[in-house]
Design an enzyme around this catalytic site. Structure first.
Site, PDB file in Angstrom:
ATOM      1  N   GLU A 131       0.835  -1.208   0.000  1.00  0.00           N
ATOM      2  CA  GLU A 131       0.000   0.000   0.000  1.00  0.00           C
ATOM      3  C   GLU A 131       0.872   1.260   0.000  1.00  0.00           C
ATOM      4  OE1 GLU A 131      -3.053  -0.173  -0.629  1.00  0.00           O
ATOM      5  OE2 GLU A 131      -3.818  -2.069   0.144  1.00  0.00           O
ATOM      6  N   ARG A 170       0.441   3.687  -3.183  1.00  0.00           N
ATOM      7  CA  ARG A 170      -0.252   4.943  -2.865  1.00  0.00           C
ATOM      8  C   ARG A 170       0.737   6.096  -2.715  1.00  0.00           C
ATOM      9  NH1 ARG A 170      -5.698   3.404   0.615  1.00  0.00           N
ATOM     10  NH2 ARG A 170      -5.715   1.217   0.074  1.00  0.00           N
ATOM     11  N   ASP A 223      -4.865  -9.908  -8.583  1.00  0.00           N
ATOM     12  CA  ASP A 223      -5.190  -8.890  -9.594  1.00  0.00           C
ATOM     13  C   ASP A 223      -4.043  -8.078 -10.213  1.00  0.00           C
ATOM     14  OD1 ASP A 223      -4.901  -7.637  -7.113  1.00  0.00           O
ATOM     15  OD2 ASP A 223      -6.812  -6.606  -7.139  1.00  0.00           O
ATOM     16  N   GLU A 283     -12.646  -0.118  -9.820  1.00  0.00           N
ATOM     17  CA  GLU A 283     -12.284  -0.926 -11.005  1.00  0.00           C
ATOM     18  C   GLU A 283     -13.253  -0.795 -12.181  1.00  0.00           C
ATOM     19  OE1 GLU A 283     -12.274  -2.104  -7.849  1.00  0.00           O
ATOM     20  OE2 GLU A 283     -10.101  -2.093  -7.542  1.00  0.00           O
ATOM     21  N   THR A 328      -1.321   1.060 -10.361  1.00  0.00           N
ATOM     22  CA  THR A 328      -2.583   0.429  -9.940  1.00  0.00           C
ATOM     23  C   THR A 328      -3.409   1.324  -9.020  1.00  0.00           C
ATOM     24  OG1 THR A 328      -3.545  -1.660  -9.196  1.00  0.00           O
ATOM     25  CG2 THR A 328      -1.702  -0.793  -7.886  1.00  0.00           C
TER      26      THR A 328
END
Ligand code: DMJ
Length: 406
Positions: free
Chosen positions: A33, A37, A168, A301, A393
């Site tokens: 993360e 991020r 994913d 998504e 992502t």
């Protein structure tokens, strides 16, 4: 702010990030993360500012250096947790010490970009290792990798294949790394094509009424469910085709699946009464129904794929679907001061006191871009402009580069 042209707010935010943002909290934090991020956010802001703000790159370097100890494992597969102050890193306990496929394979865009911007290949070399371990592995179906991997031995420690949670973005980065490196790093293209072809052959399914979905695979058996998270796939397939990663009949096959899956993801919202908002996952036995976890966590998504499908095809239907979804999110999730996750998309009054940062970074940014001119953050080259961005992502655009190796 940079994307929306809010220059005053942007300047103030950059000042705060460079002067005040601390990256030395003495606590265990998620390697994944923090990478997608924070490191992705810093690098993207540096790129969007035209590469002029050295302080942003310095901050990214500082964070990159503090994340690196996570890779100190016998295989080079990163541990899931890192203490940015002490450099201590640790495996996850709830996986019995295994790292997750989506986490070890979703740091390459950020670390390679850091290397490229700094002209120092250290970060790229280190983050490449986990990909090489996976590339050398021999899963029972080529290109479909179990989601638990031992950072000590590099072996698979469970037998679940998923394109949603825990799998994913590994597949997403195979394509995006190829694009980001100026379509020069062949290994990623080869791995992407193998994975997609096995996914289409072994996981891609239809209900009796023809609704398409990507099933999970548990010990070789199909589990007929699909996470909301999987809805990045239509956009990814379309992006690959648009960039010429596949051609001819194969490209048609990818595009057909993109359209069918996009329709399913839209219908997860459109058919859901009374909110018109899609659940965390759906079951497909025999037809699509919300799964046991019917929450909506403000995830991006579906609108992410609608944005890419719009850019790739120019079909206004994708804007209309996005507008419908946005209106329903605004109607049912808006609370004083922000937007709240729904505990159950069938009962919009039950809200969670939570707004993930990806709602701003991704959901709203993709929606904003869906209704913006196509030359705002171009995602593929045009005759007038060879430059393009690749979104990490977390929807942070990174500029694709034209020289390789770094
Ligand atoms: C985001 O943090 C990223 O897109 C990640 O890859 C998985 N999902 C969340 C949002 O749903």
């Amino acid at each position: 702010m940079a994307v929306m042209g809010l220059s005053g707010e942007y300047e103030r935010a950059v000042h705060w990030v460079t002067a005040e943002l601390r990256l030395d909290q003495n606590m265990m934090t998620s390697f994944f993360e923090t990478t997608i991020r924070v490191l992705g956010g810093l690098l993207s802001t540096y790129d969007l500012g035209g590469g002029k703000d050295q302080a942003l790159l310095d901050k990214a370097k500082l964070l990159g250096d503090r994340l690196l100890p996570a890779f100190n494992t016998p295989t080079g597969i990163p541990y899931a947790q890192i203490n940015l102050a002490t450099g201590a890193s640790a495996a996850l306990s709830w996986t019995g010490g295994s790292s997750l496929l989506a986490e070890l394979g979703t740091c390459q865009m950020e670390f390679f970009s850091l290397s490229q911007r700094l002209q120092d290949d250290k970060y790229a070399t280190i983050s490449q290792k986990p990909i090489d371990v996976i590339d050398k592995s021999r899963p029972s179906i080529p290109g479909l990798y179990p989601i638990y991997i031992s950072p000590t031995h590099g072996s698979f420690t469970n037998n679940r294949v998923a394109w949603g949670a825990m799998g994913d973005s590994f597949y997403e980065y195979l394509l995006k790394m190829y694009l980001l490196t100026g379509k020069r790093h062949e290994q990623y293209r080869t791995m992407y094509l193998t994975s997609i072809s096995s996914m289409l052959q072994h996981l891609y399914s239809h209900t009796p009424r023809g609704t398409a979905y990507i099933a999970d695979l548990d010990n070789g058996q199909k589990d007929h469910k699909m996470d909301h998270l999987v809805c990045f796939v239509p956009g990814m397939l379309a992006l690959g085709v648009k960039h010429g990663v596949v051609e001819g009949e194969q490209a048609e096959q990818h595009m057909k699946a993109a359209h069918e899956l996009m329709e399913t993801c839209y219908n997860m919202y459109h058919q859901q009464q009374p909110t018109g908002i899609g659940a965390e996952y759906s079951r497909f036995t025999p037809e699509m129904t919300p799964g046991h976890d019917a929450s909506y966590k403000l995830r991006p998504e579906t609108v992410e794929s609608l944005f890419v499908m719009w850019r790739v095809t120019g079909d206004v239907k994708f804007r209309e679907w996005g507008w419908e979804i946005w209106q329903n999110i605004d109607r049912h999730c808006r609370v004083e001061g922000g937007y709240a996750a729904l505990m159950d998309v069938r009962q919009p009054q039950r809200k969670e006191d939570k707004m993930e940062s990806f709602f701003l970074a991704e959901t709203l940014k993709y929606l904003y871009l869906l209704f913006s001119p196509n030359d705002l953050i171009p995602i593929f080259p045009t005759p007038d402009n060879p430059e393009f961005y690749v979104f990490n992502t977390e929807c942070h655009p990174l500029k694709a580069w034209s020289t390789w190796p770094i």
